[in-house]
Motif scaffolding. Structure first.
Motif, short mmCIF file in Angstrom:
data_model
loop_
_atom_site.label_atom_id
_atom_site.label_comp_id
_atom_site.label_asym_id
_atom_site.label_seq_id
_atom_site.Cartn_x
_atom_site.Cartn_y
_atom_site.Cartn_z
N ASN A 29 0.83 -1.20 0.00
CA ASN A 29 0.00 0.00 0.00
C ASN A 29 0.87 1.25 0.00
O ASN A 29 0.60 2.21 -0.74
CB ASN A 29 -0.92 -0.02 1.23
CG ASN A 29 -1.91 1.10 1.23
OD1 ASN A 29 -2.25 1.65 0.20
ND2 ASN A 29 -2.38 1.47 2.40
N TRP A 30 1.92 1.26 0.82
CA TRP A 30 2.83 2.41 0.83
C TRP A 30 3.52 2.58 -0.51
O TRP A 30 3.69 3.70 -0.98
CB TRP A 30 3.88 2.25 1.93
CG TRP A 30 3.35 2.40 3.32
CD1 TRP A 30 2.21 3.05 3.71
CD2 TRP A 30 3.93 1.88 4.51
NE1 TRP A 30 2.06 2.97 5.07
CE2 TRP A 30 3.10 2.26 5.58
CE3 TRP A 30 5.07 1.15 4.78
CZ2 TRP A 30 3.39 1.93 6.89
CZ3 TRP A 30 5.35 0.82 6.09
CH2 TRP A 30 4.51 1.20 7.14
N LYS A 31 3.93 1.49 -1.12
CA LYS A 31 4.62 1.56 -2.42
C LYS A 31 3.70 2.02 -3.53
O LYS A 31 4.01 2.94 -4.29
CB LYS A 31 5.18 0.19 -2.81
CG LYS A 31 6.44 -0.21 -2.12
CD LYS A 31 6.87 -1.56 -2.65
CE LYS A 31 8.00 -2.14 -1.85
NZ LYS A 31 8.34 -3.49 -2.32
N ASN A 32 2.55 1.38 -3.65
CA ASN A 32 1.66 1.59 -4.80
C ASN A 32 0.80 2.85 -4.68
O ASN A 32 0.61 3.56 -5.67
CB ASN A 32 0.77 0.38 -5.02
CG ASN A 32 1.58 -0.86 -5.32
OD1 ASN A 32 2.66 -0.79 -5.88
ND2 ASN A 32 1.05 -2.00 -4.94
N ASN A 33 0.27 3.15 -3.51
CA ASN A 33 -0.65 4.29 -3.37
C ASN A 33 0.06 5.60 -3.06
O ASN A 33 -0.40 6.66 -3.46
CB ASN A 33 -1.68 4.01 -2.29
CG ASN A 33 -2.62 2.89 -2.68
OD1 ASN A 33 -2.67 2.49 -3.84
ND2 ASN A 33 -3.35 2.37 -1.73
N TYR A 34 1.17 5.54 -2.33
CA TYR A 34 1.84 6.76 -1.91
C TYR A 34 3.22 6.93 -2.51
O TYR A 34 3.89 7.93 -2.26
CB TYR A 34 1.94 6.80 -0.38
CG TYR A 34 0.58 6.74 0.28
CD1 TYR A 34 -0.30 7.81 0.19
CD2 TYR A 34 0.16 5.61 0.95
CE1 TYR A 34 -1.54 7.76 0.79
CE2 TYR A 34 -1.08 5.54 1.55
CZ TYR A 34 -1.93 6.62 1.46
OH TYR A 34 -3.16 6.56 2.03
N PHE A 37 9.39 5.28 -1.01
CA PHE A 37 10.46 4.34 -1.28
C PHE A 37 11.46 4.35 -0.14
O PHE A 37 11.38 5.16 0.77
CB PHE A 37 11.14 4.65 -2.62
CG PHE A 37 11.92 5.93 -2.64
CD1 PHE A 37 13.26 5.93 -2.32
CD2 PHE A 37 11.31 7.11 -2.98
CE1 PHE A 37 13.98 7.10 -2.33
CE2 PHE A 37 12.02 8.29 -3.00
CZ PHE A 37 13.36 8.28 -2.68
N GLY A 38 12.39 3.46 -0.18
CA GLY A 38 13.36 3.28 0.90
C GLY A 38 13.23 1.87 1.41
O GLY A 38 12.57 1.01 0.80
N ASP A 39 13.83 1.58 2.53
CA ASP A 39 13.73 0.25 3.12
C ASP A 39 12.44 0.18 3.92
O ASP A 39 12.42 0.48 5.12
CB ASP A 39 14.95 -0.04 3.99
CG ASP A 39 15.05 -1.50 4.36
OD1 ASP A 39 14.13 -2.27 4.00
OD2 ASP A 39 16.04 -1.88 4.99
N CYS A 78 7.00 12.88 2.86
CA CYS A 78 7.11 14.12 2.08
C CYS A 78 6.61 13.84 0.67
O CYS A 78 7.09 12.92 0.01
CB CYS A 78 8.56 14.58 2.05
SG CYS A 78 8.81 16.05 1.06
N PRO A 79 5.67 14.63 0.16
CA PRO A 79 5.17 14.40 -1.20
C PRO A 79 6.17 14.78 -2.29
O PRO A 79 6.05 14.32 -3.41
CB PRO A 79 3.92 15.26 -1.28
CG PRO A 79 4.04 16.25 -0.20
CD PRO A 79 4.92 15.66 0.85
N LYS A 80 7.17 15.59 -1.94
CA LYS A 80 8.18 15.96 -2.94
C LYS A 80 9.26 14.91 -3.08
O LYS A 80 9.56 14.45 -4.16
CB LYS A 80 8.80 17.31 -2.58
CG LYS A 80 7.87 18.48 -2.76
CD LYS A 80 8.59 19.77 -2.48
CE LYS A 80 7.65 20.94 -2.67
NZ LYS A 80 8.32 22.21 -2.36
N CYS A 81 9.90 14.56 -1.94
CA CYS A 81 11.00 13.58 -2.02
C CYS A 81 10.55 12.15 -1.78
O CYS A 81 11.33 11.23 -1.98
CB CYS A 81 12.13 13.91 -1.08
SG CYS A 81 11.91 15.08 0.18
N LEU A 82 9.32 11.96 -1.31
CA LEU A 82 8.71 10.64 -1.11
C LEU A 82 9.43 9.79 -0.06
O LEU A 82 9.41 8.58 -0.13
CB LEU A 82 8.63 9.88 -2.44
CG LEU A 82 7.87 10.56 -3.54
CD1 LEU A 82 8.00 9.80 -4.84
CD2 LEU A 82 6.41 10.73 -3.18
N ILE A 83 10.03 10.43 0.93
CA ILE A 83 10.65 9.67 2.00
C ILE A 83 9.80 9.81 3.26
O ILE A 83 9.17 10.84 3.49
CB ILE A 83 12.09 10.12 2.30
CG1 ILE A 83 12.13 11.58 2.74
CG2 ILE A 83 13.00 9.90 1.11
CD1 ILE A 83 13.42 11.98 3.40
#
Length: 107
Positions: A29-34, A37-39, A78-83
């Motif tokens: 869900n975190w990968k596909n919807n939002y 990325f990261g570990d 963060c919606p910009k860097c996605l971390i």
């Protein structure tokens, strides 16, 4: 034909409510919807062990509580860097924001 689909859906529901299935569902869900990325395995462990919100210090609901309330867990990102930035309650995730360590902005 209907009984086969019904049995499959029951198996999927049982698996999804197991700890391994819940972890798989949450990470996907975190990968596909939002697009986070990261570990995500490490972030899931942090999310699982979190007891209090990082902003308001309220106690978070237990992990398997399906009812959405103001103190349900949320992984703020963060919606910009996605971390990911932290583990917040739903109320703080919507209203208050954490400062992103990369962008140095409140998003």
């Amino acid at each position: 034909m209907e009984t086969k689909n019904y049995k499959t859906s029951i198996k999927k529901r049982i698996w999804r409510h197991s700890p391994k299935g819940y972890k798989s569902h949450r990470i996907s869900n975190w990968k596909n919807n939002y697009n986070i990325f990261g570990d995500l395995e490490i972030f899931y462990e942090i999310w699982l062990d979190a007891e209090k919100c990082d902003v308001c210090n309220c106690y978070l609901n237990p992990i398997y509580n399906r009812q959405k309330t103001f103190n349900s867990r949320a992984l703020d990102h963060c919606p910009k860097c996605l971390i990911p930035k932290g583990i917040l309650c739903k109320f703080c995730n919507i209203g208050k924001k954490l400062k992103c360590p990369c962008c140095n902005e409140y998003n």
